[in-house]
Scaffold this motif. Structure first.
Motif, PDB file in Angstrom:
ATOM      1  N   GLN A 353     -29.502 -36.512  11.955  1.00  0.00           N
ATOM      2  CA  GLN A 353     -28.612 -37.601  12.371  1.00  0.00           C
ATOM      3  C   GLN A 353     -27.496 -37.822  11.348  1.00  0.00           C
ATOM      4  O   GLN A 353     -26.360 -38.123  11.725  1.00  0.00           O
ATOM      5  CB  GLN A 353     -29.410 -38.893  12.563  1.00  0.00           C
ATOM      6  CG  GLN A 353     -30.383 -38.861  13.729  1.00  0.00           C
ATOM      7  CD  GLN A 353     -31.778 -38.421  13.294  1.00  0.00           C
ATOM      8  OE1 GLN A 353     -31.916 -37.597  12.375  1.00  0.00           O
ATOM      9  NE2 GLN A 353     -32.792 -38.981  13.930  1.00  0.00           N
ATOM     10  N   TRP A 354     -27.820 -37.650  10.074  1.00  0.00           N
ATOM     11  CA  TRP A 354     -26.796 -37.830   9.044  1.00  0.00           C
ATOM     12  C   TRP A 354     -25.692 -36.791   9.188  1.00  0.00           C
ATOM     13  O   TRP A 354     -24.508 -37.117   9.081  1.00  0.00           O
ATOM     14  CB  TRP A 354     -27.412 -37.749   7.649  1.00  0.00           C
ATOM     15  CG  TRP A 354     -26.381 -37.678   6.564  1.00  0.00           C
ATOM     16  CD1 TRP A 354     -25.960 -36.584   5.875  1.00  0.00           C
ATOM     17  CD2 TRP A 354     -25.579 -38.771   6.078  1.00  0.00           C
ATOM     18  NE1 TRP A 354     -24.969 -36.913   4.980  1.00  0.00           N
ATOM     19  CE2 TRP A 354     -24.716 -38.254   5.087  1.00  0.00           C
ATOM     20  CE3 TRP A 354     -25.520 -40.138   6.391  1.00  0.00           C
ATOM     21  CZ2 TRP A 354     -23.796 -39.038   4.406  1.00  0.00           C
ATOM     22  CZ3 TRP A 354     -24.600 -40.923   5.707  1.00  0.00           C
ATOM     23  CH2 TRP A 354     -23.758 -40.384   4.738  1.00  0.00           C
ATOM     24  N   LYS A 355     -26.069 -35.563   9.413  1.00  0.00           N
ATOM     25  CA  LYS A 355     -25.075 -34.500   9.549  1.00  0.00           C
ATOM     26  C   LYS A 355     -24.150 -34.753  10.729  1.00  0.00           C
ATOM     27  O   LYS A 355     -22.939 -34.482  10.672  1.00  0.00           O
ATOM     28  CB  LYS A 355     -25.769 -33.144   9.704  1.00  0.00           C
ATOM     29  CG  LYS A 355     -24.825 -31.965   9.681  1.00  0.00           C
ATOM     30  CD  LYS A 355     -25.590 -30.654   9.723  1.00  0.00           C
ATOM     31  CE  LYS A 355     -24.638 -29.466   9.674  1.00  0.00           C
ATOM     32  NZ  LYS A 355     -25.374 -28.170   9.710  1.00  0.00           N
ATOM     33  N   ALA A 356     -24.706 -35.318  11.797  1.00  0.00           N
ATOM     34  CA  ALA A 356     -23.898 -35.568  12.995  1.00  0.00           C
ATOM     35  C   ALA A 356     -22.980 -36.782  12.825  1.00  0.00           C
ATOM     36  O   ALA A 356     -21.895 -36.834  13.430  1.00  0.00           O
ATOM     37  CB  ALA A 356     -24.808 -35.775  14.206  1.00  0.00           C
ATOM     38  N   GLN A 357     -23.385 -37.763  12.004  1.00  0.00           N
ATOM     39  CA  GLN A 357     -22.633 -39.015  11.882  1.00  0.00           C
ATOM     40  C   GLN A 357     -21.986 -39.202  10.503  1.00  0.00           C
ATOM     41  O   GLN A 357     -21.437 -40.273  10.231  1.00  0.00           O
ATOM     42  CB  GLN A 357     -23.575 -40.203  12.154  1.00  0.00           C
ATOM     43  CG  GLN A 357     -24.187 -40.219  13.539  1.00  0.00           C
ATOM     44  CD  GLN A 357     -23.150 -40.484  14.619  1.00  0.00           C
ATOM     45  OE1 GLN A 357     -22.201 -41.234  14.407  1.00  0.00           O
ATOM     46  NE2 GLN A 357     -23.326 -39.866  15.772  1.00  0.00           N
ATOM     47  N   GLU A 358     -22.026 -38.202   9.659  1.00  0.00           N
ATOM     48  CA  GLU A 358     -21.517 -38.350   8.289  1.00  0.00           C
ATOM     49  C   GLU A 358     -20.062 -38.808   8.257  1.00  0.00           C
ATOM     50  O   GLU A 358     -19.682 -39.656   7.441  1.00  0.00           O
ATOM     51  CB  GLU A 358     -21.655 -37.021   7.548  1.00  0.00           C
ATOM     52  CG  GLU A 358     -21.179 -37.065   6.114  1.00  0.00           C
ATOM     53  CD  GLU A 358     -21.372 -35.737   5.396  1.00  0.00           C
ATOM     54  OE1 GLU A 358     -21.031 -35.656   4.200  1.00  0.00           O
ATOM     55  OE2 GLU A 358     -21.869 -34.773   6.031  1.00  0.00           O
ATOM     56  N   ALA A 359     -19.243 -38.296   9.134  1.00  0.00           N
ATOM     57  CA  ALA A 359     -17.814 -38.643   9.145  1.00  0.00           C
ATOM     58  C   ALA A 359     -17.597 -40.112   9.503  1.00  0.00           C
ATOM     59  O   ALA A 359     -16.556 -40.687   9.166  1.00  0.00           O
ATOM     60  CB  ALA A 359     -17.056 -37.741  10.113  1.00  0.00           C
TER      61      ALA A 359
END
Length: 396
Positions: A353-359
């Motif tokens: 989830q972090w990788k998908a929402q990092e931006a």
């Protein structure tokens, strides 16, 4: 027989040749040829980086121009130089010193808030790249010029560098090294908290010489490598607590309905962060665990009574929770800066989830639901459970 002797000579000859190379230190630097730097300061002057070095001169040594500052076991002198970059400033600094400057003993780095406004990236890159600087040197921030702090004469220590190092070891504020600084700025939160230094009021020694000491006064907050704000007590207490850096502190606790104050010295304060993502809703739970003892009781209440002890613990818990909530409000609503490394926790527990929402982390952080709980336990009341200095009849 001759063959054996010949073989032995063939084997021993290379070994004997190697000993010739081990007999000397052809590339050594004598300590008398070095200018040992104890502390470094970074300032911003006239649009350029100004680098300051506190150099140790053994007792009996001569300073290079001007009278060096006396210390307990020798003397120290301050040399400064400016440059368009910190590397150029160091290059010019070396040209003011007759000995080769050695930075391997530099244990303290002070960066002024004015220099921090220009950004930390250049300084971090230099300190980690230049071979002699220690990555475990302690980093401080200063309200005024860093070079002025390095020039202080602390009556308790041999020099200001040693004084600052001892303050860091005691945990008086945020204990940050060069490596910690780099990790904080480069990490997903892109923030760092530095202890802020001031010059204490001047005092006079028995020899009538004026001496000063550095003192920790608040925190300097950095976001994305730039200085953004200074915070002082009581807000700085909440910031340090959530960063798990609140040490050597005595807190004042007031209990409703009991006139007076209980002063509590915590043995340990730990803030545990637990991230959660449920149905695309991000949240953070902070549980604060603390233990300590009462060191002052100005009330008429006796801690020997269980209800009084429970009331003090509850009031302490409420105080911890209030400090934490004020610090979170500062980070989320005012600075929009992840001061407490929430991003690190989410990245560790929810990597997909972090990788998908990092931006989108900045928006997520500002709207993040944060719940704070606190649990306090008083483990002792000093040498007495009853209030001291009042008639026994008033001890209720």
């Amino acid at each position: 027989m001759m063959t054996g002797r010949l073989l032995a000579r063939i084997v021993l000859l290379p070994l004997l040749s190697c000993t010739l190379l081990l007999g000397g230190c052809w590339d050594r630097n004598e300590i008398n040829d070095l200018a040992i730097v104890l502390a470094t300061g970074v300032d911003w002057t006239d649009g350029e980086v100004e680098l300051a070095a506190q150099i140790f001169v053994p007792r009996g040594g001569a300073g290079e121009g001007g009278a060096p500052a006396e210390s307990a076991s020798g003397v120290t002198l301050i040399r400064t130089a400016q440059g368009t970059t910190i590397a150029e400033a160091l290059n010019r600094l070396q040209r003011q010193v007759s000995r080769e400057m050695f930075w391997g003993h530099c244990e303290v780095i002070v960066i002024s808030e004015e220099a921090g406004q220009q950004g930390l990236r250049e300084y971090i890159d230099f300190f980690l790249r230049y071979p002699q600087f220690r990555e475990h040197a302690y980093v401080f921030s200063s309200k005024g010029k860093a070079k002025e702090l390095l020039a202080l004469l602390d009556p308790l220590e041999r020099n200001s560098a040693e004084s600052l190092r001892e303050m860091a070891i005691l945990g008086l504020g945020a204990r940050v090294t060069v490596l910690d600084l780099a990790k904080g700025i480069k990490g997903p939160s892109e923030t760092v908290i530095l202890s802020r230094l001031l010059v204490s009021p001047s005092t006079h020694t028995e020899q009538s010489s004026i001496v000063n000491s550095p003192t920790v006064n608040g925190l300097s907050l950095y976001n994305r490598g730039y200085y953004v704000k200074t915070v002082k007590e009581p807000l700085s207490l909440g910031v340090l607590m959530l960063a798990n850096e609140l040490n050597n502190i005595i807190l004042q606790v007031e209990v409703a309905g009991i006139p007076g104050i209980f002063s509590v010295r915590p043995h340990k304060i730990e803030a545990r962060l637990k991230p959660a993502i449920r149905e695309d809703k991000w949240s953070m739970t902070i549980n604060i665990e603390t233990k300590g003892e009462v060191v002052l009781n100005t009330t008429n209440a006796s801690l020997a009574k269980q209800q009084v002890m429970a009331a003090v613990e509850q009031a302490w818990e409420e105080e911890m929770k209030l400090l934490a909530e004020q610090a979170i409000q500062l980070a989320q609503d005012e600075l929009h800066a992840d001061l407490f490394q929430f991003a690190v926790k989410f990245r560790r527990h929810y990597p997909r989830q972090w990788k998908a929402q990092e931006a989108q982390w900045d928006d997520i952080f500002s709207k993040l639901e944060v719940q704070v709980t606190a649990h306090a336990k008083i483990t002792g009341s000093g040498k007495s459970t009853t209030p001291q200095g009042i008639p026994g009849s008033e001890n209720k």
